[in-house]
Design an enzyme around this catalytic site. Structure first.
Site, PDB file in Angstrom:
ATOM      1  CD1 TRP A 177      38.245  37.314  41.255  1.00 46.25           C
ATOM      2  CD2 TRP A 177      37.851  36.792  39.115  1.00 46.25           C
ATOM      3  NE1 TRP A 177      37.126  38.004  40.850  1.00 46.25           N
ATOM      4  CE2 TRP A 177      36.859  37.697  39.546  1.00 46.25           C
ATOM      5  CE3 TRP A 177      37.801  36.310  37.805  1.00 46.25           C
ATOM      6  CZ2 TRP A 177      35.834  38.136  38.707  1.00 46.25           C
ATOM      7  CZ3 TRP A 177      36.787  36.755  36.966  1.00 46.25           C
ATOM      8  CH2 TRP A 177      35.814  37.649  37.426  1.00 46.25           C
ATOM      9  CG  ASN A 178      40.340  39.913  35.915  1.00 46.63           C
ATOM     10  OD1 ASN A 178      41.248  39.994  36.728  1.00 46.63           O
ATOM     11  ND2 ASN A 178      39.911  40.954  35.239  1.00 46.63           N
ATOM     12  CE  LYS A 230      44.497  38.771  49.169  1.00 47.03           C
ATOM     13  NZ  LYS A 230      43.692  37.715  48.478  1.00 47.03           N
ATOM     14  N   PRO A 231      47.419  36.342  45.745  1.00 47.38           N
ATOM     15  CG  PRO A 231      47.624  34.117  45.050  1.00 47.38           C
ATOM     16  CD  PRO A 231      48.228  35.132  45.979  1.00 47.38           C
ATOM     17  CB  ALA A 232      41.783  36.228  43.478  1.00 46.04           C
ATOM     18  N   GLY A 286      42.078  45.650  41.324  1.00 49.75           N
ATOM     19  CA  GLY A 286      40.784  45.201  41.819  1.00 49.75           C
ATOM     20  C   GLY A 286      39.771  46.331  41.776  1.00 49.75           C
ATOM     21  CB  SER A 287      36.494  46.697  43.405  1.00 51.17           C
ATOM     22  OG  SER A 287      36.769  46.764  44.791  1.00 51.17           O
ATOM     23  CD  GLU A 300      44.004  47.397  36.133  1.00 50.37           C
ATOM     24  OE1 GLU A 300      42.757  47.551  36.038  1.00 50.37           O
ATOM     25  OE2 GLU A 300      44.568  46.314  35.968  1.00 50.37           O
ATOM     26  CG  LEU A 301      41.734  51.330  41.650  1.00 52.86           C
ATOM     27  CD1 LEU A 301      41.405  52.575  42.458  1.00 52.86           C
ATOM     28  CD2 LEU A 301      41.981  50.141  42.563  1.00 52.86           C
ATOM     29  CB  CYS A 351      39.636  46.045  34.717  1.00 53.99           C
ATOM     30  SG  CYS A 351      41.319  45.713  34.188  1.00 53.99           S
ATOM     31  CD  GLU A 367      34.541  47.204  36.443  1.00 52.41           C
ATOM     32  OE1 GLU A 367      35.554  46.928  35.768  1.00 52.41           O
ATOM     33  OE2 GLU A 367      34.593  47.480  37.659  1.00 52.41           O
TER      34      GLU A 367
END
Length: 475
Positions: free
Chosen positions: A149-150, A173-175, A227-228, A249-250, A283, A378
């Site tokens: 979402w960011n 699939k977006p947030a 994401g996470s 990309e975490l 991130c 984080e």
């Protein structure tokens, strides 16, 4: 393109608002509109359609695909203001930042429109006189992505553009917090000539179902996730059953280092840009600040004055530089980390106060130690913990003391130190005397548990291509 303020347009995305996903404005809490809450069957149907559409798309020449992508790029730029407004309304970042993200997101489409024409194979010197050896590059097939979402536009385009340029189809699939930007960008893609089945947006509140479906589907050959780290681990495990290609990309825990020979004014400017962009919800933003003894007090003083000048508010209002946090959970985490740090001896130099709603003051903490939770976790919020250090060796040990390895930053004028520290930092990206380093022309990605693969640059399209070896015998 009609503006997002047309509520009927938003609601028209979904026929039945009783079962739909409501999208709200984090600055006000108002419902902006609704998007479909797709079922598993609906997502499976989209995957099947994407698989069929990909075959025809792959048969087009790289130049033909490039021309369509350039039209898509132009439409994004022509609709920059509307797209920025959509983003600010559903995500909260200041309008100026949203405009910048539209340009940034569009840059990947422009870049990969050209890179798609450079997916060269090669001829290889043969070990036998009657054979010839060559390689060609071919699309992996159907690619699926789960985006955060960011950065709701850039994270779509940074993945979709190389996939489409390579000849893949793409499902995203977006947030659930920020789907409107994804739908808007996709609509412009359709206007540019990209078939609807080739680029599909699916939305659901059941993220577990969608992730399992993407990872287990025999029709999907590639997964891209931002994401996470925890979710990334799960998706990698699920993808292992089908030996699916993944790029991840975490999470990050970026150190921002100020050495005693740094240009302090430049370091402060870079620190503000890195830490407080999107209210610290990136991130790659600076997560922990290490400042050398001799310049610690000067840096903290100047950094504090700069942070006091930041303006909190609705991102649509003029002069606002800090918007809301995305939801109540994000705000609770910020409050928990500050409370924990102050209980362990940290001091609030600036900010630290709840501003109501989802707003929280940009905050600087001093007297922070490396072992505090606020340093180890984080943050994903507008908090800057500042840690004092003395020598370069201890600094490198602290900076690398994390499972993460996405981005890092440091300021120094000493060329010997610059090369030594840049090489010693165990991160996929290092910003030297720069606080904002993301660009479409450079490879974006991390090491350790911050991810696998790269986005952007020439490496970005490799994630969506297979290399095929062809041996010609009997010559």
């Amino acid at each position: 393109m009609e503006q997002i303020t047309n509520r009927s347009l938003l609601s028209a995305m979904c026929e039945n608002t009783n079962t739909a996903i409501a999208v709200d404005n984090p600055a006000t809490g108002d419902v902006l509109g609704y998007v479909p809450n797709h079922s598993q069957q609906e997502i499976e149907n989209a995957v099947s359609k994407a698989s069929e559409a990909q075959k025809a798309w792959a048969k087009q020449t790289a130049k033909q695909r490039s021309e369509v992508l350039i039209r898509w790029f132009n439409l994004l730029m022509e609709n920059q203001e509307d797209l920025a407004r959509i983003m600010t309304l559903e995500q909260g970042k200041p309008l100026a930042e949203s405009r910048g993200e539209v340009v940034y997101g569009a840059s990947f489409i422009q870049w990969f429109a050209e890179e798609g024409k450079r997916t060269y194979g090669e001829t290889i010197p043969t070990p036998m006189a009657d054979r010839r050896i060559m390689t060609i590059r071919q699309p992996v097939g159907v690619a699926a992505a789960i985006t955060p979402w960011n950065f709701p536009i850039a994270m779509i385009t940074r993945k979709a553009a190389p996939a489409l340029a390579a000849g893949c189809s793409f499902i995203a699939k977006p947030a659930a917090q920020t789907p409107l930007s994804a739908y808007a960008v996709a609509e412009l893609a359709y206007q540019a000539g990209i078939p609807r089945d080739l680029l599909a947006i699916v939305t659901t509140t059941d993220a577990v179902m969608a992730g399992e479906l993407f990872c287990s589907s025999d029709q999907i050959q590639k997964i891209s996730f931002t994401g996470s780290t925890n979710v990334g681990r799960i998706l990698m495990k699920q993808s292992a059953e089908s030996v699916k290609r993944v790029s991840m990309e975490l999470g990050g825990n970026a150190p921002f280092i100020v050495f005693d020979d740094a240009d302090i004014d430049a370091a402060v400017k870079g620190a503000v840009a890195s830490k407080f962009r999107n209210a610290g919800q990136t991130c790659v933003c600076a997560n922990r600040f290490y400042v050398q003894d001799a310049v610690y007090d000067e840096f903290v003083e100047k950094f504090s004055e700069a942070v006091k000048a930041l303006n909190i508010g609705n991102g649509l209002e003029d002069g606002v530089t800090i918007g809301p946090l995305i939801d109540d959970n994000a705000k609770s985490k910020v409050q928990r980390l500050i409370t924990g740090a102050t209980e362990q001896g940290a001091k609030v130099a600036v900010g630290g106060k709840d501003q109501g709603g989802r707003f929280f003051e940009p905050t600087i903490l001093t007297d922070v130690t490396h072992d505090m939770a606020i340093v180890q976790e984080e943050i994903f919020g507008p908090i800057a913990p500042v840690i004092r250090f003395s020598d370069d060796n201890s600094l490198v040990q602290m900076a690398n003391d994390t499972i993460y390895g996405l981005a890092s930053y440091f300021y120094s004028k000493d060329i010997n130190r610059i090369f030594a520290i840049a090489e010693a930092l165990d991160y996929g990206m290092v910003g030297v005397n720069e606080g904002v380093i993301s660009t479409e022309v450079a490879p974006f990605g991390g090491v350790k548990q911050s991810g696998i693969g790269r986005e952007g640059a020439k490496q970005g399209i490799d994630e969506y291509l297979n290399t095929k070896y062809i041996c010609l015998g009997g010559l």
